[in-house]
Design an enzyme around this catalytic site. Structure first.
Site, PDB file in Angstrom:
ATOM      1  N   TYR A 259      33.456  49.317  49.307  1.00  0.00           N
ATOM      2  CA  TYR A 259      34.886  49.595  49.456  1.00  0.00           C
ATOM      3  C   TYR A 259      35.163  50.587  50.592  1.00  0.00           C
ATOM      4  O   TYR A 259      36.019  50.358  51.449  1.00  0.00           O
ATOM      5  CB  TYR A 259      35.463  50.133  48.145  1.00  0.00           C
ATOM      6  CG  TYR A 259      36.900  50.577  48.270  1.00  0.00           C
ATOM      7  CD1 TYR A 259      37.928  49.662  48.167  1.00  0.00           C
ATOM      8  CD2 TYR A 259      37.208  51.905  48.524  1.00  0.00           C
ATOM      9  CE1 TYR A 259      39.254  50.059  48.305  1.00  0.00           C
ATOM     10  CE2 TYR A 259      38.527  52.312  48.667  1.00  0.00           C
ATOM     11  CZ  TYR A 259      39.547  51.392  48.555  1.00  0.00           C
ATOM     12  OH  TYR A 259      40.849  51.797  48.699  1.00  0.00           O
ATOM     13  N   ASP A 294      38.571  43.440  43.902  1.00  0.00           N
ATOM     14  CA  ASP A 294      39.976  43.027  43.950  1.00  0.00           C
ATOM     15  C   ASP A 294      40.598  43.303  45.312  1.00  0.00           C
ATOM     16  O   ASP A 294      41.510  42.594  45.754  1.00  0.00           O
ATOM     17  CB  ASP A 294      40.766  43.764  42.867  1.00  0.00           C
ATOM     18  CG  ASP A 294      40.675  45.273  43.021  1.00  0.00           C
ATOM     19  OD1 ASP A 294      41.671  45.892  43.406  1.00  0.00           O
ATOM     20  OD2 ASP A 294      39.596  45.841  42.750  1.00  0.00           O
ATOM     21  N   LYS A 366      36.217  44.434  34.935  1.00  0.00           N
ATOM     22  CA  LYS A 366      37.524  45.061  35.140  1.00  0.00           C
ATOM     23  C   LYS A 366      38.449  44.049  35.820  1.00  0.00           C
ATOM     24  O   LYS A 366      38.239  43.674  36.969  1.00  0.00           O
ATOM     25  CB  LYS A 366      37.392  46.316  36.002  1.00  0.00           C
ATOM     26  CG  LYS A 366      38.709  47.045  36.177  1.00  0.00           C
ATOM     27  CD  LYS A 366      38.544  48.241  37.080  1.00  0.00           C
ATOM     28  CE  LYS A 366      39.893  48.907  37.329  1.00  0.00           C
ATOM     29  NZ  LYS A 366      39.796  49.978  38.325  1.00  0.00           N
TER      30      LYS A 366
END
Length: 522
Positions: A259, A294, A366
């Protein structure tokens, strides 16, 4: 899923990830060294709020370099009587009043033993906090239903966050996430103390962690269920924030292997070195990590790039387990981000969610709500969030982040959160058991799409691994540089924090790493 294909995908992820782990083992960073000092008890900051750990590491680096780590020169100075303790040594070093050296022979052995003893006290504190969590869960109980309901609270002011977090827990939230102030991931220091100003979030500090954990402990007792606390172990201070989370008994931490590289332009080598140490801390502390797949779907198309999410999940799993994490600690991320105007968008979401659940059956996945295609039409947004909640119920997700109908409009009010929680509660109460009944037809649309994404994932991993002959370093780094993930090109020779990466010398010593890898307490 074809078991042979699943096995092949994991083997390819391991082949792609292993050279990166080996690279991480050969390097340290300024943040890893600062985290080691924090484990030994060094905290606080000067009158300009520059942390003493920064002062001490910078002073050592200027005189001896960090190829040996900070432990040998720092505890050698303490042994020589330069200062009575770490705090005083850091203060003197900040004023240029300390001459550091690399001890040799018996002096090196003595300094190393003293460093290990000091750092071990911090490790034992983390162990005690993990045991404390287990006792509180046994006393208060876990939520009776899964997925756990995850809600974000962050006003910028920790003293405002606390009553909002407690109110959210009373309305049904099982996990409170205090998101960080915008830009904190790019600060190469951890702010000190309780903070009352932040931008779109609240600063991650040890005192803020302590205050929120204490408040949620009170609420856990009141509600008769343990309320978990989440923050972010990412950015330039990932190892330090992970350490502070372990010391203050946070339960989950956002910690993704790529990330920071992709979305904050942090140097890839810096990120992989820091995340390995961070995950070793998380493993020891019993913290569940949340990964950030995501985010790929906010910069790339959620259908076309679905396989990059699966590849990232497989890589995150490999890196996590190599660092000592277990399946129950892998909150692997994925999201409901397909354009709702796409035909069969709901069926595609089901296929992608079920693929993740099938690949990682023991992981508390998640599941992230729609954000990219929220338009400001709150009624449409509320319906989309209901569809998102339904997919979570049907596919047995472990952690469900509550979607807000005011996403893309305003920072949610408490009333917005209350309505969002009502949406979640209705869907889970009405359809929470659907995971037992939902079995898509063999070779139907959903199964076919899931197999297609897995096949594309294997193809991508094969391309990454196959570039090993052409790549000058780990082929995964070359793939990141080419924009394979999230359409972001991040070469290993650039990015923020590269100057904080140091190759380990032959005499390198870090008692924190040794204790974590040995599983020792002394």
């Amino acid at each position: 899923m074809d078991p042979a294909q699943v096995k092949q995908a994991r083997a390819l992820a391991r082949t792609a990830g292993r050279p990166v782990v080996n690279l991480a083992k050969r390097h340290t960073t300024v943040s890893v060294e600062r985290a080691t000092l924090r484990l030994a008890g060094l905290s606080g900051a000067d009158h300009e709020l520059v942390p003493w750990v920064n002062h001490l590491v910078d002073a050592v680096r200027a005189q001896t370099g960090l190829g040996y780590g900070v432990s040998l020169p720092v505890w050698d100075a303490l042994r020589r009587g330069v200062a009575p303790d770490l705090a005083t040594l850091a203060q003197k070093a900040a004023g240029g009043a300390v001459d550091f050296r690399i001890p040799e022979g018996k002096e090196a052995a003595t300094a190393g033993k003293a460093a290990r003893s000091a750092v071990a006290r911090g490790i034992r504190t983390i162990d005690a906090q993990r045991a404390r969590r287990d006792k509180l869960i046994a006393r208060h109980g876990d939520p009776k239903q899964k997925p756990w309901i995850y809600l974000i609270v962050a006003t910028g002011d920790i003293y405002e966050d606390i009553p909002q977090a407690q109110a959210a827990a009373r309305e049904g939230a099982d996990i409170i996430a205090v998101i960080r102030s915008t830009g904190q991931s790019l600060l190469d220091f951890v702010p000190e103390g309780a903070t009352r100003e932040g931008y779109a979030g609240t600063y991650a500090t040890q005192e803020n962690f302590r205050l929120m954990r204490a408040a949620l402990d009170e609420t856990s007792k009141e509600l008769g269920r343990y309320i978990r606390l989440t923050n972010y172990a990412s950015g330039l201070c990932m190892p330090e924030i992970a350490t502070l989370a372990g010391l203050e008994r946070l339960d989950m931490m956002l910690n993704d292997s790529m990330y920071g590289i992709l979305f904050r332009d942090i140097n890839p080598i810096r990120t992989f070195v820091d995340q390995r140490f961070s995950r070793q801390i998380h493993a020891r502390a019993g913290i569940i990590i949340n990964t950030g797949e995501d985010n790929y779907l906010t910069t790339a198309d959620a259908v076309e790039a679905a396989h990059t999410v699966t590849v990232s999940q497989l890589l995150n799993e490999y890196f996590a387990k190599e660092a000592g994490l277990h399946d129950w600690q892998l909150g692997l991320g994925h999201a409901f981000e397909i354009n709702p105007d796409v035909p069969d968008s709901f069926r595609l979401e089901l296929a992608h969610a079920l693929l993740a659940r099938t690949l990682f059956p023991k992981a508390p996945l998640k599941w992230m709500p729609p954000t990219k295609h929220m338009t400001g039409d709150i009624f449409r947004g509320y319906l989309l969030d209901g569809f998102f909640n339904l997919v979570g119920a049907m596919t047995g997700q472990g952690i469900l982040l509550v979607g807000m109908m005011t996403e893309a409009v305003v920072t949610p009010w408490i009333s917005d959160r209350d309505l969002a929680l009502q949406n979640v509660r209705y869907v889970l109460n009405a359809a929470g058991g659907l995971t037992e009944d939902f079995h898509p037809p063999r070779d139907g649309f959903i199964q076919t799409r899931a197999r297609e994404v897995l096949g594309e994932s294997i193809g991508l991993l094969e391309r990454i691994v196959g570039d090993s002959d052409r790549a000058s370093g780990p082929p995964l780094l070359a793939a990141i540089a080419d924009g394979t993930f999230g359409a972001m090109k991040r070469p290993p020779t650039k990015g923020k924090g590269l100057d904080g990466v140091v190759a380990k010398g032959p005499g390198y010593l870090n008692p924190a790493t040794d204790l974590l890898e040995e599983g020792s307490t002394r």
